[in-house]
Design a protein around this motif. Sequence first.
Motif, PDB file in Angstrom:
ATOM      1  N   ARG A   6      -4.419   4.029  -2.002  1.00  0.00           N
ATOM      2  CA  ARG A   6      -4.420   3.178  -3.180  1.00  0.00           C
ATOM      3  C   ARG A   6      -5.798   3.111  -3.838  1.00  0.00           C
ATOM      4  O   ARG A   6      -5.928   3.061  -5.054  1.00  0.00           O
ATOM      5  CB  ARG A   6      -3.955   1.786  -2.754  1.00  0.00           C
ATOM      6  CG  ARG A   6      -4.059   0.725  -3.831  1.00  0.00           C
ATOM      7  CD  ARG A   6      -3.586  -0.566  -3.243  1.00  0.00           C
ATOM      8  NE  ARG A   6      -4.007  -1.685  -4.043  1.00  0.00           N
ATOM      9  CZ  ARG A   6      -3.900  -2.934  -3.647  1.00  0.00           C
ATOM     10  NH1 ARG A   6      -3.375  -3.218  -2.494  1.00  0.00           N
ATOM     11  NH2 ARG A   6      -4.312  -3.916  -4.419  1.00  0.00           N
ATOM     12  N   ASN A   7      -6.836   3.132  -3.037  1.00  0.00           N
ATOM     13  CA  ASN A   7      -8.184   2.954  -3.587  1.00  0.00           C
ATOM     14  C   ASN A   7      -8.944   4.263  -3.744  1.00  0.00           C
ATOM     15  O   ASN A   7     -10.059   4.267  -4.217  1.00  0.00           O
ATOM     16  CB  ASN A   7      -9.000   2.001  -2.707  1.00  0.00           C
ATOM     17  CG  ASN A   7      -8.515   0.586  -2.828  1.00  0.00           C
ATOM     18  OD1 ASN A   7      -8.731  -0.057  -3.837  1.00  0.00           O
ATOM     19  ND2 ASN A   7      -7.829   0.114  -1.799  1.00  0.00           N
ATOM     20  N   LEU A  14     -17.599   7.099  -7.188  1.00  0.00           N
ATOM     21  CA  LEU A  14     -18.954   6.946  -6.669  1.00  0.00           C
ATOM     22  C   LEU A  14     -19.567   8.297  -6.304  1.00  0.00           C
ATOM     23  O   LEU A  14     -20.776   8.433  -6.195  1.00  0.00           O
ATOM     24  CB  LEU A  14     -18.956   6.045  -5.438  1.00  0.00           C
ATOM     25  CG  LEU A  14     -18.699   4.578  -5.668  1.00  0.00           C
ATOM     26  CD1 LEU A  14     -18.580   3.862  -4.324  1.00  0.00           C
ATOM     27  CD2 LEU A  14     -19.814   3.968  -6.484  1.00  0.00           C
ATOM     28  N   HIS A  15     -18.708   9.305  -6.096  1.00  0.00           N
ATOM     29  CA  HIS A  15     -19.193  10.595  -5.609  1.00  0.00           C
ATOM     30  C   HIS A  15     -19.192  11.661  -6.702  1.00  0.00           C
ATOM     31  O   HIS A  15     -19.528  12.803  -6.444  1.00  0.00           O
ATOM     32  CB  HIS A  15     -18.317  11.070  -4.445  1.00  0.00           C
ATOM     33  CG  HIS A  15     -18.276  10.104  -3.305  1.00  0.00           C
ATOM     34  ND1 HIS A  15     -19.170  10.136  -2.263  1.00  0.00           N
ATOM     35  CD2 HIS A  15     -17.463   9.043  -3.060  1.00  0.00           C
ATOM     36  CE1 HIS A  15     -18.904   9.157  -1.412  1.00  0.00           C
ATOM     37  NE2 HIS A  15     -17.880   8.486  -1.875  1.00  0.00           N
ATOM     38  N   ARG A  32     -15.143  -3.498  -5.851  1.00  0.00           N
ATOM     39  CA  ARG A  32     -13.774  -3.387  -5.329  1.00  0.00           C
ATOM     40  C   ARG A  32     -13.631  -2.185  -4.403  1.00  0.00           C
ATOM     41  O   ARG A  32     -13.008  -2.269  -3.344  1.00  0.00           O
ATOM     42  CB  ARG A  32     -12.783  -3.295  -6.482  1.00  0.00           C
ATOM     43  CG  ARG A  32     -12.622  -4.593  -7.278  1.00  0.00           C
ATOM     44  CD  ARG A  32     -11.384  -4.555  -8.145  1.00  0.00           C
ATOM     45  NE  ARG A  32     -11.473  -3.519  -9.172  1.00  0.00           N
ATOM     46  CZ  ARG A  32     -11.979  -3.706 -10.380  1.00  0.00           C
ATOM     47  NH1 ARG A  32     -12.474  -4.898 -10.723  1.00  0.00           N
ATOM     48  NH2 ARG A  32     -12.003  -2.723 -11.259  1.00  0.00           N
ATOM     49  N   SER A  33     -14.204  -1.066  -4.814  1.00  0.00           N
ATOM     50  CA  SER A  33     -14.121   0.144  -4.007  1.00  0.00           C
ATOM     51  C   SER A  33     -14.832  -0.021  -2.668  1.00  0.00           C
ATOM     52  O   SER A  33     -14.327   0.374  -1.618  1.00  0.00           O
ATOM     53  CB  SER A  33     -14.735   1.315  -4.785  1.00  0.00           C
ATOM     54  OG  SER A  33     -14.775   2.482  -4.001  1.00  0.00           O
ATOM     55  N   THR A  35     -15.469  -2.839  -1.116  1.00  0.00           N
ATOM     56  CA  THR A  35     -14.688  -3.795  -0.326  1.00  0.00           C
ATOM     57  C   THR A  35     -13.526  -3.091   0.361  1.00  0.00           C
ATOM     58  O   THR A  35     -13.265  -3.298   1.555  1.00  0.00           O
ATOM     59  CB  THR A  35     -14.155  -4.927  -1.213  1.00  0.00           C
ATOM     60  OG1 THR A  35     -15.250  -5.626  -1.794  1.00  0.00           O
ATOM     61  CG2 THR A  35     -13.297  -5.904  -0.408  1.00  0.00           C
ATOM     62  N   SER A  36     -12.815  -2.252  -0.382  1.00  0.00           N
ATOM     63  CA  SER A  36     -11.683  -1.517   0.170  1.00  0.00           C
ATOM     64  C   SER A  36     -12.115  -0.611   1.315  1.00  0.00           C
ATOM     65  O   SER A  36     -11.446  -0.523   2.353  1.00  0.00           O
ATOM     66  CB  SER A  36     -11.008  -0.691  -0.927  1.00  0.00           C
ATOM     67  OG  SER A  36      -9.964   0.087  -0.410  1.00  0.00           O
ATOM     68  N   THR A  37     -13.230   0.079   1.134  1.00  0.00           N
ATOM     69  CA  THR A  37     -13.753   0.952   2.192  1.00  0.00           C
ATOM     70  C   THR A  37     -14.062   0.152   3.448  1.00  0.00           C
ATOM     71  O   THR A  37     -13.722   0.561   4.568  1.00  0.00           O
ATOM     72  CB  THR A  37     -15.016   1.680   1.708  1.00  0.00           C
ATOM     73  OG1 THR A  37     -14.699   2.503   0.587  1.00  0.00           O
ATOM     74  CG2 THR A  37     -15.605   2.543   2.813  1.00  0.00           C
ATOM     75  N   PHE A  38     -14.714  -0.964   3.286  1.00  0.00           N
ATOM     76  CA  PHE A  38     -15.078  -1.793   4.430  1.00  0.00           C
ATOM     77  C   PHE A  38     -13.832  -2.249   5.193  1.00  0.00           C
ATOM     78  O   PHE A  38     -13.786  -2.194   6.426  1.00  0.00           O
ATOM     79  CB  PHE A  38     -15.882  -3.009   3.976  1.00  0.00           C
ATOM     80  CG  PHE A  38     -17.309  -2.681   3.589  1.00  0.00           C
ATOM     81  CD1 PHE A  38     -17.844  -1.430   3.837  1.00  0.00           C
ATOM     82  CD2 PHE A  38     -18.118  -3.634   2.989  1.00  0.00           C
ATOM     83  CE1 PHE A  38     -19.152  -1.134   3.488  1.00  0.00           C
ATOM     84  CE2 PHE A  38     -19.420  -3.347   2.649  1.00  0.00           C
ATOM     85  CZ  PHE A  38     -19.940  -2.090   2.893  1.00  0.00           C
ATOM     86  N   ILE A  39     -12.821  -2.704   4.474  1.00  0.00           N
ATOM     87  CA  ILE A  39     -11.591  -3.165   5.128  1.00  0.00           C
ATOM     88  C   ILE A  39     -10.929  -2.021   5.884  1.00  0.00           C
ATOM     89  O   ILE A  39     -10.424  -2.195   6.994  1.00  0.00           O
ATOM     90  CB  ILE A  39     -10.638  -3.785   4.089  1.00  0.00           C
ATOM     91  CG1 ILE A  39     -11.237  -5.088   3.540  1.00  0.00           C
ATOM     92  CG2 ILE A  39      -9.261  -4.060   4.720  1.00  0.00           C
ATOM     93  CD1 ILE A  39     -10.440  -5.691   2.396  1.00  0.00           C
TER      94      ILE A  39
END
Length: 310
Positions: A6-7, A14-15, A32-33, A35-39
């Motif tokens: 989803r993300n 970013l890349h 948001r991105s 945060t999603s990576t961390f989760i």
Amino acid sequence: MPSSTRNRPEKSRLHQPTDASFSLPTIAEAIRSTTSTFISVGIPSDEAPVEARMLLRRACDFSQEQLLANHADELPAAASKFLENMLKRRASREPLAYILGEKEFYGRMFKVDRRVLIPRPETELLIDLCIRFTEQHHLKQPNICDIGTGSGSIAITLAHEIPNATITATDITDDALSIADENATIHGVNIRFAIEDATHPLPLTDFDIVVSNPPYIMTDMLSTLQPEVRDWEPRQALNGGHDGMDILEPLIRALPFRLRGKGPVAAFIEIDPPVAEMCLETARDTVPDAEIQIHLDHAGLERVLVVLRA
């Protein structure tokens, strides 16, 4: 770097190369991105957005207010590259405090790296107890010893909160004392530092207060800790031995020799709840004329061994 489907499109921005055919994400999208990576790598969902904003603030060199005000702006190219590097480190579960190189404790920032334990909010209880004791007994110039000082956060905080105190801080490693001394210089306080193995204490005596956050986790429990702690923080600052008492017991046994013989004196030692009863028994046996108690932390856990002698 793990991510959810989803993300993935948002995070990939970013890349992307930063030429005219691509656009960088906005700061809000980057938050948001991130945060999603961390989760996705196991960081708790309530902590992930907070950490994401902290990393974005560092990457952009923004205050909290600036971050909010510039949510819709495109993430600067230099900030994007810096953020990508920090993201990789955090996704490996390196503690955020080590990535940022600092951690807040009692309202002040302290330099930290892998040579020292990261200060915890529950340890602030030691500061509260020391302040309360000096006020209740009207100690104008207390002599305080901080055993196992690590980053120096306890000793330095006490130097600020009890300005007339004389403070000695000890640790078993030169590496830790180097950081503690640097933090003392940053915060403009005068503290005496000394190398000391708490299991073979130096002849440091006549203290009004002894305070310590020693290693107290049972060896078998180390493998159950969060990756940030288990894989990154110094094992020597965590490992309390098979029963958690390898450092705690000699530290408690030495209290009659460290504390002043007359007048009100106290020791405040952070502990792990599973060793609370053993700490109580050791203290009662060692200092039979003292009032011995366990102070609970804000979560209701048995957190501090308190030894008071009027």
